[in-house]
Design a protein around this motif. Structure first.
Motif, PDB file in Angstrom:
ATOM      1  N   VAL A  78       0.833  -1.198   0.000  1.00 22.72           N
ATOM      2  CA  VAL A  78       0.000   0.000   0.000  1.00 22.72           C
ATOM      3  C   VAL A  78       0.870   1.251   0.000  1.00 22.72           C
ATOM      4  O   VAL A  78       0.512   2.265  -0.613  1.00 22.72           O
ATOM      5  CB  VAL A  78      -0.991  -0.027   1.193  1.00 22.72           C
ATOM      6  N   ASP A  80       3.735   1.442  -1.567  1.00 29.57           N
ATOM      7  CA  ASP A  80       4.175   1.554  -2.954  1.00 29.57           C
ATOM      8  C   ASP A  80       3.059   2.089  -3.855  1.00 29.57           C
ATOM      9  O   ASP A  80       3.307   2.871  -4.784  1.00 29.57           O
ATOM     10  CB  ASP A  80       4.652   0.196  -3.466  1.00 29.57           C
ATOM     11  N   ALA A  81       1.807   1.670  -3.591  1.00 28.95           N
ATOM     12  CA  ALA A  81       0.677   2.121  -4.408  1.00 28.95           C
ATOM     13  C   ALA A  81       0.428   3.615  -4.251  1.00 28.95           C
ATOM     14  O   ALA A  81      -0.083   4.272  -5.172  1.00 28.95           O
ATOM     15  CB  ALA A  81      -0.578   1.337  -4.037  1.00 28.95           C
ATOM     16  N   TRP A  82       0.775   4.165  -3.090  1.00 26.47           N
ATOM     17  CA  TRP A  82       0.538   5.581  -2.808  1.00 26.47           C
ATOM     18  C   TRP A  82       1.776   6.449  -3.000  1.00 26.47           C
ATOM     19  O   TRP A  82       1.723   7.657  -2.794  1.00 26.47           O
ATOM     20  CB  TRP A  82       0.032   5.739  -1.366  1.00 26.47           C
ATOM     21  N   GLY A 285      -4.702   0.555  -5.911  1.00 27.09           N
ATOM     22  CA  GLY A 285      -4.049   1.525  -6.774  1.00 27.09           C
ATOM     23  C   GLY A 285      -5.029   2.442  -7.475  1.00 27.09           C
ATOM     24  O   GLY A 285      -4.798   3.649  -7.591  1.00 27.09           O
ATOM     25  N   GLN A 289      -5.171   6.577  -6.986  1.00 24.77           N
ATOM     26  CA  GLN A 289      -5.049   7.557  -8.064  1.00 24.77           C
ATOM     27  C   GLN A 289      -6.257   8.482  -8.094  1.00 24.77           C
ATOM     28  O   GLN A 289      -6.126   9.700  -8.314  1.00 24.77           O
ATOM     29  CB  GLN A 289      -4.889   6.835  -9.394  1.00 24.77           C
TER      30      GLN A 289
END
Length: 298
Positions: A78, A80-82, A285, A289
């Motif tokens: 999470v 990395d996703a943000w 993800g 976004q």
């Protein structure tokens, strides 16, 4: 003698800078991982926190964004996703890991240990919710962050934790709380026992009023409509939760409307809102976004 004076002068300068800027003097931009001793959970011991520090972030005035993982307990994922969101807005990104070893099942994570397995209310000192504040403080010590305040975004099970964190603690340090597509919700009412409502918990009417007036967003993917999704509902509460709806998108709207009615009944300003993400399902993800363009836009 001159050399010793130069060395001594350098040390004094370094110590002075460290005192002024804290550990920011030593921390570097990019990804990192820290741990700290966390007393809550099934066992006391270390808790891991994943961080991302953008190049533009500065300890003395930088903002903090806390993101909570889902039931997979993948704090690194999470984070990395943000990461791109943190870079875009200059947030220090803080992703605590509520591991399945230390915080097993829905009781210790989704429900914050508000009750034991027999649904007996637990004292606030035993709640998991305060581990969040201690994780933020560990990140502040590691980076020298001056501000105690933060924005909070919880995804899925993290969204369950986030809205209950608001309802039970008041989230006094959070400028904004966002629940991203949780499976189900605790209603802000006193006449139904926790976790369906807040009955039995030490939450006063004044505290419920404050929570309903606190900036809060229910963030829903418009395609998050799988009726066979695993919502993590404890078996004893399934019949009471069923009226919330057959999928995450419907349940989010049910929670919003029920909470709005409670705010009207109490006569308090209702500061909550729903933000929906077109074409997005239950994907961390995709919600991240969309949140960057809507929920977190300064």
């Amino acid at each position: 003698m001159t050399r010793r004076l130069l060395i001594l002068g350098s040390l004094v300068l370094i110590l002075g800078l460290s005192a002024r800027f804290g550990s920011d003097l030593w921390s570097k931009p990019g990804d990192s991982r820290i741990s700290f001793e966390e007393p809550s959970g099934t066992t006391s011991g270390p808790m891991t926190v994943y961080l991302h520090r953008p190049d533009t972030w500065r300890a003395q005035d930088g903002r903090i964004l806390v993101v909570l993982h889902g039931d997979d307990r993948d704090a690194k994922g999470v984070r990395d996703a943000w990461r791109a969101v943190a870079e875009r807005y200059g947030f220090l990104l803080v992703a605590p890991e509520f591991s399945k070893t230390k915080f097993p099942g829905t009781r210790w994570y989704d429900l914050g240990n508000g009750t034991d397995e027999a649904r007996h209310p637990q004292p606030p000192g035993e709640w998991t919710f305060y581990a969040l504040d201690r994780a933020v403080d560990a990140a502040r010590r590691a980076t020298g962050a001056a501000s105690e305040r933060f924005k909070l975004y919880g995804f899925s099970s993290g969204g369950q934790f986030a809205h209950r964190y608001l309802l039970l603690t008041g989230a006094p340090r959070a400028d904004l709380v966002v629940s991203g597509s949780p499976g189900w919700y605790t209603l802000p009412v006193a006449d139904r026992a926790f976790p369906v409502g807040l009955g039995g918990e030490p939450v006063s009417e004044q505290a419920r009023r404050a929570a309903l007036s606190h900036p809060f967003v229910i963030h829903l993917g418009e395609d998050d409509t799988n009726p066979r999704d695993d919502f993590g509902i404890p078996s004893g509460e399934q019949s009471e939760i069923a009226p919330q709806g057959t999928h995450r998108f419907a349940r989010g709207w049910y929670f919003y409307e029920a909470s709005r009615k409670e705010a009207d009944r109490l006569g308090v300003p209702f500061a909550w809102k729903v933000v929906t993400a077109p074409g997005v399902g239950h994907v961390v993800g995709g919600l991240a976004q969309h949140a960057a363009r809507t929920v977190l836009e300064p």
